[in-house]
Design a protein around this motif. Structure first.
Motif, PDB file in Angstrom:
ATOM      1  N   UNK A 286      44.422  44.704  35.156  1.00 54.66           N
ATOM      2  CA  UNK A 286      43.103  44.470  34.419  1.00 54.66           C
ATOM      3  C   UNK A 286      42.700  42.915  34.569  1.00 54.66           C
ATOM      4  N   UNK A 287      41.528  42.707  34.568  1.00 54.48           N
ATOM      5  CA  UNK A 287      40.949  41.302  34.392  1.00 54.48           C
ATOM      6  C   UNK A 287      40.661  41.316  32.889  1.00 54.48           C
ATOM      7  N   UNK A 288      41.148  40.116  32.447  1.00 54.39           N
ATOM      8  CA  UNK A 288      40.868  39.629  30.942  1.00 54.39           C
ATOM      9  C   UNK A 288      40.336  37.985  31.577  1.00 54.39           C
ATOM     10  N   UNK A 289      39.123  37.979  30.899  1.00 50.46           N
ATOM     11  CA  UNK A 289      38.498  36.503  31.044  1.00 50.46           C
ATOM     12  C   UNK A 289      38.484  35.961  29.426  1.00 50.46           C
TER      13      UNK A 289
ATOM     14  N   UNK B 120      30.605  32.973  39.655  1.00 50.86           N
ATOM     15  CA  UNK B 120      31.094  34.166  40.175  1.00 50.86           C
ATOM     16  C   UNK B 120      32.503  33.831  40.899  1.00 50.86           C
ATOM     17  N   UNK B 121      33.546  34.244  40.747  1.00 49.11           N
ATOM     18  CA  UNK B 121      34.669  34.194  41.457  1.00 49.11           C
ATOM     19  C   UNK B 121      35.423  35.511  41.760  1.00 49.11           C
ATOM     20  N   UNK B 122      35.793  35.554  43.007  1.00 48.20           N
ATOM     21  CA  UNK B 122      36.613  36.647  43.639  1.00 48.20           C
ATOM     22  C   UNK B 122      38.091  36.625  42.796  1.00 48.20           C
ATOM     23  N   UNK B 123      38.620  37.883  42.208  1.00 49.22           N
ATOM     24  CA  UNK B 123      40.023  37.658  41.615  1.00 49.22           C
ATOM     25  C   UNK B 123      40.582  38.997  42.233  1.00 49.22           C
ATOM     26  N   UNK B 124      41.853  38.765  43.250  1.00 47.69           N
ATOM     27  CA  UNK B 124      42.470  39.800  43.634  1.00 47.69           C
ATOM     28  C   UNK B 124      43.168  40.573  42.683  1.00 47.69           C
ATOM     29  N   UNK B 125      43.187  41.764  42.693  1.00 45.91           N
ATOM     30  CA  UNK B 125      43.626  42.618  41.689  1.00 45.91           C
ATOM     31  C   UNK B 125      44.591  43.778  42.462  1.00 45.91           C
TER      32      UNK B 125
END
Length: 141
Positions: free
Chosen positions: A86-89, A48-53
């Motif tokens: 948008x977050x792309x993993x 689990x990581x926090x990603x600022x958007x």
């Protein structure tokens, strides 16, 4: 009668002895001492990581001013989203270890000790015996 005399005179009693000797004969055989199964095992782990958007909006503020009223002006706000992240993993493998597995034959020398037997003829005599050895010139007594 002559036949009888010749037969008793020529009659020799023979004894045959076999003399034996042990010799070493070494043989080898392969015995499986272990069995090895090599395989890879996968372990899973939750991350689990926090990603600022960020996102971008166009903001329109309207102030409604009523000249007849001395009250505070009303502010009307309109928000129009223009863009957002948008977050792309994506996952990509990396090499942790390079493992080589191979078989190698190792030769070592092991000393084997054995006692070997050999039979030799032995003759015991009683009395005054004269021994003649055909291989030696002269007589031995």
């Amino acid at each position: 009668m002559l036949n009888e005399q010749n037969s008793t005179h020529d009659h020799h009693e023979e004894i045959a002895l076999e003399l034996h000797k042990e010799e070493l004969q070494v043989s080898k055989k392969i015995i499986e001492t272990a069995q090895v199964n090599v395989y890879k095992k996968t372990f899973t782990e939750e991350k689990q990581i926090m990603v600022p958007v960020t996102h971008e909006e166009l903001i329109i503020e309207k102030k409604i001013v009523n000249p007849e009223s001395n009250s505070d002006p009303k502010i009307e706000t309109i928000r129009i989203p223009l863009s957002e992240e948008h977050i792309e993993v994506t996952k990509h493998p990396i090499i942790l270890e390079d493992v080589e597995i191979y078989k190698q034959k190792i030769e070592e020398h092991i000393q084997v000790n054995e006692t070997l037997k050999e039979e030799k003829i032995h003759i015991d005599t009683v009395g005054d015996i004269r021994v003649i050895d055909d291989n030696q010139p002269g007589e031995i007594s």
